[in-house]
Design an enzyme around this catalytic site. Structure first.
Site, short mmCIF file in Angstrom:
data_model
loop_
_atom_site.label_atom_id
_atom_site.label_comp_id
_atom_site.label_asym_id
_atom_site.label_seq_id
_atom_site.Cartn_x
_atom_site.Cartn_y
_atom_site.Cartn_z
CD GLU A 134 -3.04 -0.77 0.11
OE1 GLU A 134 -3.56 0.35 0.04
OE2 GLU A 134 -3.29 -1.68 -0.69
CB SER A 546 -53.81 -20.52 43.37
OG SER A 546 -55.22 -20.45 43.30
#
Length: 876
Positions: A134, A546
């Site tokens: 690069e 319940s």
């Protein structure tokens, strides 16, 4: 005054030189060389000098003008550029990782999959490969590379109009500026800004820091950002194990990562890799021999496979993600590199998911009703055997279909069997049979009611139907198409049976946690996260029925009422502003005077209401809120029977506080969170250890959680709830577990919700079953019948190998046996209480029951207009 001389003046004696004396004023005539013309060199020199001077002046003026223009342009482009100082401490977005309690990776949270690695830990060959590919002059330029720009310009001019993409000349520094400070817009303006920023970056950061940012920020394909993630994605290995050839391949990716994917374009990937190797050899990073050897290596990508997900952990993980986002924000959660340790126990999570699914399938089969095939393949009989594989491949897998199920096509049927064929993951044909004797549950439904059991296999499936099956362990190959005209392939051996499957419509949820710490160990939010991400354990508000009653009985015990105190189990008529409410017991009968112990075991509604009348709904509501069963609740009598809303997680929290003797328990899914630097930024609260860091000192655990209920009263309730499991409505939950278990069933009006909540001293689990849109589960489908078996199956696995623990007896209570009227039981009694004794029976007989709730409010009717309910109440 001077002027031209006259003729007389020129001839005057005074103007002539004297004889023998030189004339000092008159100039000497030039010497003449006989035969040579006058020289012109001086003229040419003067002309050349003039031209050069003019050129110099033009150049100087042009330079000054250009400088002025350049300065103006620089000021224009640099005016609004971002500050580069922030790059000094910049950390690229890094995914957060979430781990289970056993340190297994649970999930990765990321918008960009990146593993940050400091430049000092990046292998030198990787760094040099990227520089060669690069930016060969990276260590010598000041941010831009004029030679590279000139080279690129010449190339672009020579190849203009040839359809080739212009080559770039951006340095690594320019790419850092573009990726981190600018956008990707292709324009001259952006390139100028990029160059300015690159030069500023070079003045601000070291070369190593610039390279570190670049190698961790750049996108390299396959969803990978940075070289560490790319090494994992392409070769499934860390960077320090990369070869020269692999490093060169990665360095070639920035040019066009999608077009250089070796899985798709191996030739292009190899060509680019070889180019990078040549550049590395030119830069003397490697030798020519090393480059040649690396070129000879094939590119062998190895796709990265994340660890398999923990089955059923999706709801748990999604709840963790929501909590992280609420605490740290979306960006920090997905880009902050957090290290999150959770409480999930993978083994218990697997057991929980299996138990819930098996329970929902058992309920679905018990209720009956085959809802038909996935689809039907309309194939001609003559070509069926050759055409079904391609046709079956086109059928989409239904959401919620379990991983071990297969889509199969019904290939042949007889009176009692059906041959089903399917394809293995590798495309091989597999076959098995469905036997009629296994399909008694698969009754077709008409008018909402299942028909009698099918008498022929064709009452359930037809040739060409695509169905879901669970294959047998042995999977013989499917027979090849018939080659003899008029002869069909034989059915497979009857012993090779598959199981017909369908996705239940009913849903369920489970939460299991450690009451001593509050750590949630397992969570199931429904049948399938793929089918529905709605978490029924944390997001569904349902009536507990319940299973709320322990809040009522605890309030009574805290007010000094003994477990053996009797209340009247007899009809009640409650006058309300809306009319008369006649609640009833689930059984539809009445037991007369009944102790609190027995009333809780049998889940008697009428006794519970009389207890609520005695202690007052305000006190009950205060307890329910303190235990986090609810945030708020109406002070009305129906709430005492569970006519409130809660979640599975909330109920587990409340029951965990009962299991710890009345200490407040806060459920936690996250043990700790660390930032990328290892600092703990979040830790679960509750228990602290002052000496855990000192190996020489025995650790001292401090429980700083507040006491929200009297420990003696909570222990009395625990003993009574043990009776629910041993003798009452929850027998199915504790069968065969052979250890102290306290629990309570819960069923709501019209059997819309089924619950079982229970605990041992070291584990709390709550199970709920119902439809997303409330509807009846069926007559007599109670919490004890539907939810308790799921609870039992899970706890049988969860408690395997655990020591048998009893609930600790707090000071101030005495254990004693007494005759309850239904058998001898053991309960805890406070010092002023006599085992088995009871004061005056609480509550009156028939007739109107006071609407007062003990705090000035009244009990409205929960039923239809007119407010009259002659039903049994439906709460059990």
């Amino acid at each position: 005054m001077t002027g031209p001389l006259t003729a007389g003046e020129r001839l005057a004696p005074s103007n002539r030189p004297e004889p023998g004396k030189p004339d000092k004023q008159a100039p000497r005539p030039p010497r003449k060389t006989p035969g040579k013309p006058p020289r012109r060199d001086g003229i040419l020199v003067r002309i050349a000098r003039g031209i050069l001077g003019a050129v110099a002046a033009v150049v100087l003026l042009g330079g000054l003008g250009g400088a002025a223009v350049g300065w103006i342009a620089y000021q224009h482009f640099a005016a609004d550029l971002p500050d580069v100082d922030g790059l000094r401490n910049y950390q690229p977005p890094v995914m957060s990782r979430v781990y289970a309690g056993d340190s297994r990776l649970l999930a990765e949270l990321a918008t960009e999959r990146r593993i940050f690695v400091p430049v000092s830990a990046i292998p030198e060959i990787v760094k040099r490969a990227f520089i060669s590919a690069e930016d060969q002059n990276f260590y010598s330029h000041g941010g831009i590379d004029p030679l590279a720009i000139a080279r690129a310009g010449v190339f672009d001019l020579l190849h203009a109009g040839q359809g080739r993409r212009p080559i770039g000349a951006s340095t690594i520094t320019q790419q850092v500026a573009k990726n981190m400070l600018l956008d990707n817009q292709m324009s001259l303006s952006r390139k100028v800004k990029e160059a300015i920023l690159a030069m500023r970056i070079e003045q601000t950061l070291s070369k190593d820091r610039i390279l570190e940012l670049y190698l961790n920020e750049i996108y390299l394909g396959l969803g990978s950002y940075g070289v560490a993630a790319a090494a994992q994605a392409y070769f499934n290995k860390p960077m320090d194990q990369l070869t020269i050839a692999e490093a060169a391949f990665l360095a070639g990716l920035p040019k066009a990562p999608n077009n250089l994917n070796p899985f798709k374009y191996p030739d292009a990937a190899r060509a680019r890799r070889d180019y990078v190797l040549d550049r590395m050899a030119e830069d003397h990073v490697i030798t020519a021999a090393q480059a040649a050897s690396a070129k000879a290596e094939p590119i062998v990508p190895s796709e990265f496979h994340r660890p398999p997900p923990i089955p059923g952990a999706d709801w748990f993980m999604e709840e963790v993600r929501r909590q992280l986002v609420a605490r740290f924000g979306q960006d920090a959660t997905t880009q902050g590199g957090l290290m999150v340790r959770t409480s999930l126990d993978p083994a218990l999570q697997i057991a929980a998911e299996k138990s819930v699914r098996n329970g929902l399938m058992a309920y679905d089969r018990k209720m009956g009703g085959w809802r038909g095939p996935v689809t039907h393949l309309s194939l001609a009989p003559a070509g069926f055997e050759t055409q079904w594989p391609a046709a079956l491949n086109e059928v989409a897998r239904p959401p919620g279909m379990l991983p071990n199920w297969k889509l199969a096509v019904v290939a042949r049927t007889t009176e009692s069997e059906a041959r089903v064929d399917w394809l293995s993951p590798t495309g091989e044909r597999r076959t098995a049979v469905l036997a009629l004797q296994d399909l008694a549950w698969a009754r077709p439904v008409h008018d909402g009611k299942p028909d009698p059991a099918p008498r022929r296999i064709t009452d359930v499936v037809q040739t060409g139907d695509v169905v879901m099956i669970e294959p047998p362990s042995a999977q013989p190959a499917a027979p090849a198409p018939a080659t003899v005209k008029g002869k069909a392939p034989p059915l497979v051996p009857a012993a090779n049976r598959a199981t017909l499957r369908q996705i239940p419509q009913v849903e369920g949820a489970l939460v299991s946690l450690d009451p001593q710490t509050g750590r949630v160990l397992a969570m199931v939010g429904g049948w399938s996260f793929e089918q529905s991400q709605f978490n029924r354990a944390t997001q569904a508000n349902r009536q507990p029925g319940s299973s709320f009653k322990p809040m009522v009985y605890l309030t009574a015990l805290e007010k000094g009422i003994s477990p053996s105190q009797r209340f009247l189990d007899a009809p009640i008529v409650i006058d309300t502003p809306e009319g008369r409410w006649r609640p009833g017991n689930y059984e539809g009968n009445f037991g007369g005077p009944m102790s609190m112990r027995v009333a809780l075991e049998e889940s008697r509604n009428l006794v519970t209401l009389r207890i609520a009348q005695r202690v007052g709904m305000k006190a009950i509501a205060d307890n329910a809120i303190a235990f986090h069963m609810v945030d708020s609740m109406p002070r009305v009598l129906p709430a005492a029977l569970g006519a409130v809303e809660t979640t599975v997680l909330r109920e587990a929290q409340a029951y965990a506080s009962l299991a710890t003797g009345g200490r407040e328990v806060t459920p936690t899914l996250i043990d700790s969170v660390q930032d990328p630097d290892g600092h703990v930024v979040m830790r679960a609260e509750g228990l602290t250890c002052a000496d855990c860091s000192n190996a020489a000192t025995p650790p001292t655990i401090t429980d700083s959680r507040p006491q929200i209920a009297d420990a003696a009263s909570v222990f009395q309730l625990e003993m009574m709830m043990e009776g629910v499991v041993q003798r009452g409505t929850g027998v199915a939950a504790g069968k065969g577990l052979n250890r102290p278990i306290a629990g309570k069933t819960g069923t709501t009006q019209d059997f819309a919700d089924a619950w079982f909540a229970g605990f041992t001293p070291d584990l709390v689990t709550v199970v709920w079953v119902g439809y997303d849109t409330p509807a009846s589960l069926g007559n007599n489908e109670t919490g004890g019948a539907v939810a308790a078996p799921i609870w039992h199956d899970y706890m049988a696995t969860a408690l395997a190998g655990h020591p048998v623990l009893s609930f600790p007896v707090p000071p101030g209570v005495t254990l004693a046996q007494w005759e309850s009227g239904t058998g001898t039981v053991t309960d805890a009694f406070k010092p002023d209480q006599v085992p088995g004794a009871s004061g005056p029976v609480g509550g009156g007989g028939g007739g109107a029951f006071s609407t007062s709730t003990g705090d000035g409010s009244s009990a409205p009717s929960p039923n239809a207009p007119g407010g009259v309910d002659n039903s049994m109440g439906g709460l059990y």
